[in-house]
Structure formats: structure tokens, C-alpha cells
Design a protein around this motif. Structure first.
Motif, PDB file in Angstrom:
ATOM      1  N   LEU A 178      35.153  30.858  23.521  1.00  0.00           N
ATOM      2  CA  LEU A 178      34.362  29.639  23.656  1.00  0.00           C
ATOM      3  C   LEU A 178      33.479  29.785  24.888  1.00  0.00           C
ATOM      4  O   LEU A 178      33.966  30.020  26.001  1.00  0.00           O
ATOM      5  CB  LEU A 178      35.261  28.405  23.821  1.00  0.00           C
ATOM      6  N   CYS A 179      32.182  29.652  24.677  1.00  0.00           N
ATOM      7  CA  CYS A 179      31.203  29.762  25.768  1.00  0.00           C
ATOM      8  C   CYS A 179      30.091  28.769  25.471  1.00  0.00           C
ATOM      9  O   CYS A 179      29.370  28.922  24.484  1.00  0.00           O
ATOM     10  CB  CYS A 179      30.662  31.186  25.855  1.00  0.00           C
ATOM     11  N   HIS A 180      29.958  27.755  26.294  1.00  0.00           N
ATOM     12  CA  HIS A 180      29.023  26.666  26.017  1.00  0.00           C
ATOM     13  C   HIS A 180      27.591  27.154  25.827  1.00  0.00           C
ATOM     14  O   HIS A 180      26.859  26.633  24.978  1.00  0.00           O
ATOM     15  CB  HIS A 180      29.085  25.656  27.166  1.00  0.00           C
ATOM     16  N   HIS A 181      27.184  28.152  26.588  1.00  0.00           N
ATOM     17  CA  HIS A 181      25.781  28.572  26.637  1.00  0.00           C
ATOM     18  C   HIS A 181      25.523  29.755  25.705  1.00  0.00           C
ATOM     19  O   HIS A 181      25.961  30.875  25.986  1.00  0.00           O
ATOM     20  CB  HIS A 181      25.396  28.990  28.060  1.00  0.00           C
ATOM     21  N   PRO A 182      24.753  29.582  24.624  1.00  0.00           N
ATOM     22  CA  PRO A 182      24.453  30.725  23.761  1.00  0.00           C
ATOM     23  C   PRO A 182      23.567  31.769  24.434  1.00  0.00           C
ATOM     24  O   PRO A 182      23.589  32.943  24.057  1.00  0.00           O
ATOM     25  CB  PRO A 182      23.746  30.088  22.553  1.00  0.00           C
ATOM     26  N   GLU A 183      22.801  31.345  25.446  1.00  0.00           N
ATOM     27  CA  GLU A 183      21.931  32.312  26.128  1.00  0.00           C
ATOM     28  C   GLU A 183      22.717  33.342  26.923  1.00  0.00           C
ATOM     29  O   GLU A 183      22.164  34.378  27.328  1.00  0.00           O
ATOM     30  CB  GLU A 183      20.931  31.593  27.041  1.00  0.00           C
ATOM     31  N   TYR A 184      24.022  33.104  27.144  1.00  0.00           N
ATOM     32  CA  TYR A 184      24.849  34.108  27.814  1.00  0.00           C
ATOM     33  C   TYR A 184      25.168  35.286  26.891  1.00  0.00           C
ATOM     34  O   TYR A 184      25.664  36.312  27.351  1.00  0.00           O
ATOM     35  CB  TYR A 184      26.179  33.502  28.275  1.00  0.00           C
ATOM     36  N   TYR A 185      24.916  35.114  25.601  1.00  0.00           N
ATOM     37  CA  TYR A 185      25.347  36.114  24.623  1.00  0.00           C
ATOM     38  C   TYR A 185      24.789  37.506  24.920  1.00  0.00           C
ATOM     39  O   TYR A 185      25.482  38.517  24.741  1.00  0.00           O
ATOM     40  CB  TYR A 185      24.948  35.674  23.220  1.00  0.00           C
ATOM     41  N   ASP A 186      23.548  37.575  25.377  1.00  0.00           N
ATOM     42  CA  ASP A 186      22.964  38.897  25.655  1.00  0.00           C
ATOM     43  C   ASP A 186      23.770  39.662  26.696  1.00  0.00           C
ATOM     44  O   ASP A 186      23.769  40.893  26.701  1.00  0.00           O
ATOM     45  CB  ASP A 186      21.512  38.748  26.116  1.00  0.00           C
TER      46      ASP A 186
END
Length: 282
Positions: A178-186
């Protein structure tokens, strides 16, 4: 509100409902859907609460001048309209508490912290404990042979805990983060984690031709705004509309991910299912 379902290849045979970005709004529509779906696990990837101060939750990694200006304008508009919207929608901390207590009667609840949860009060912690909600704050829990981990927003901690991610990645078994920010995916996709669950960008708020227009942390025409990416990242449009700018082409949603499932389930007619996709995970 719609229900969106994805079937994901995997050995687990588990259904995960994603409740993102409720922002202390009335939880009855979401709870009604969850009661019908009866998932094995309910995942809350951030922004259930509103423990923040306006202006403190801007993402400093977005270096686009236009994007940062738009983000500040949106936050200012939300601040000016905040009281009106909270009164209109009866947004309150009790709504979040009611959700936690009633959702935990449906299925185990796991939760990570978003940018609107810069802190938890003692009352918040007491309700989490009473509802037996597992707060995944750089920590892990196993449910039905699936490992769930969670990381908080960098706007809380200042950085991503890579040591936790390394330990979590080294664990055997099917892993969901679970990670609120999808922009962290990279920055996260190099880790051998099977599934990432996110929210935060509210589907881009305005969606044209099924593409979000703007998202904090990503700016204009965000890459990760809604749906499934790389067969691993699931981004929810969120369960509420908290902005002073109304949603357009972008209904709030409860997302269901079926790990090890085949075809999407046929829900009762009270559901509107816009997307039925079979995807492949790691």
C-alpha cells in the motif's frame, strides 16, 4: 459511485477491496458496496483522515512551474471553499471512525498513511486499535497467505524507507504494497513486489477520454491517474469528491482486485461496472 474490478494472475486466490481517499466523507455508500462485495481484505491506501494543514501537503518533487502553480491555486481554492464543502457534505472525523468500525466487521482492514494524514491523534489510534485495523507504517502483516506492507507519504517522513522495502521484498510469498502516491512507482518498481495499491490523484479530478487532466506530484496529463499500469500498479480514483472543482467524467469508485481470479464477478444490478479487465502481475 461505481465498482471497478480487476482480475490478477497469482497463486493467492484472494479478493482485495481498495478504499482510497475517503477524506472523512459519509461512508455509507462505500460500506454498502463492501457489504455486497464481501472481500477477503479491505485496503485503505491513505487519506481516510484529514489530519493536515492546508499548504503543507504540496508535493515538492514536481518541478514544473505551471504544475506547481496549478497545485497551489487548487489548494487555495479548496481552503477558501473548505468550510462550505465540509458543511455541505457533513465531512467529519466521526465518518472516518464509523467507516473503520463497520468495515472491520466485513473483512480485515489494512491501512497506510497519505499526505492528508500528517499525524494521528490519540483518539485516532484508539479507534484503529478498537476496530483491529492494521496500520502499515513501514510494517508488514500476513492475511490469507498474502503479505501486505505499507509505506507512508514522504510528506510525513521526508523520505521513502528503502530499508523496509528491501526487507519486505526479501520475504517469500505474494506481496502487496500500500502506497498512497502512484508517482512513487517509478522508484518502487525495481523491487520484486507483486502488486502496488495507490490513490491520491482522484483520477485526475477531471477525466477526458478516460485520461486524467491534473494530479498533484505529476502535474498536467499525469501518467498514473486511474487503472492498472505494468500489470502491477492499481490506482483508484478514490471514494469521495473533496475538491471545490467538481469531478468530470470521473465517478468515485470502490476497486476490487481479485488475485488468482479468472473472470470478473457479476455484481448485483445496484452496481455500475465500467471497467472489467484481466491483467497479469509479476
Amino acid at each position: 459511485m461505481i465498482t471497478t474490478e480487476y482480475s490478477v494472475a497469482g497463486p493467492a486466490g484472494i479478493s482485495i477491496a481498495i478504499v482510497a481517499d475517503l477524506h472523512e466523507f459519509e461512508p455509507k455508500p462505500v460500506l454498502s458496496r463492501l457489504s455486497e462485495i464481501r472481500p477477503d481484505v479491505i485496503a485503505v491506501p491513505g487519506d481516510l483522515f484529514e489530519n493536515h494543514e492546508y499548504g503543507e501537503n504540496l508535493d515538492k518533487e514536481d518541478d514544473s512551474l505551471i504544475s506547481r502553480l496549478l497545485c497551489r491555486i487548487i489548494h487555495l481554492a479548496n481552503r477558501l471553499a473548505g468550510l462550505r464543502w465540509r458543511q455541505k457534505h457533513r465531512c467529519s472525523k466521526q465518518n472516518a471512525y464509523d467507516f473503520l468500525m463497520k468495515a472491520s466487521e466485513i473483512a480485515p482492514v489494512v491501512m497506510s498513511l497519505g499526505n492528508h494524514e500528517l499525524y494521528l491523534t490519540e483518539e485516532d489510534k484508539a479507534v484503529l486499535a478498537s476496530a483491529k485495523v492494521t496500520l502499515l507504517n513501514n510494517s508488514t502483516v500476513e492475511i490469507k497467505n498474502v503479505l501486505f506492507g505499507g509505506i507512508p507519504s514522504k510528506q510525513i517522513t521526508g523520505k521513502i524507507d528503502t530499508e523496509f522495502l528491501r526487507r519486505f521484498s526479501d520475504l517469500p510469498g505474494y506481496k502487496v504494497l500500500l502506497c498512497h502516491h502512484p508517482e512513487y512507482y517509478d522508484k518502487l518498481k525495481s523491487y520484486p513486489i507483486n502488486l502496488f495499491l495507490s490513490g491520491h490523484c482522484h483520477g485526475g479530478q477531471v477525466r477526458i477520454c478516460n485520461h486524467g487532466i491534473f494530479a498533484p506530484g505529476q502535474g498536467l496529463l499525469p501518467r498514473y491517474h486511474h487503472g492498472v499500469y505494468d500489470g502491477r500498479l492499481v490506482v483508484s480514483s478514490g471514494c469521495a469528491n473533496t475538491a471545490s472543482i467538481p469531478r468530470f467524467g470521473n465517478e468515485p469508485e470502490v476497486v476490487v482486485v481479485r488475485v488468482g481470479g479468472s473472470q470478473p464477478t457479476q455484481w448485483p444490478t445496484s452496481h455500475k461496472i465500467w471497467l472489467n479487465r484481466n491483467i497479469t502481475s509479476m
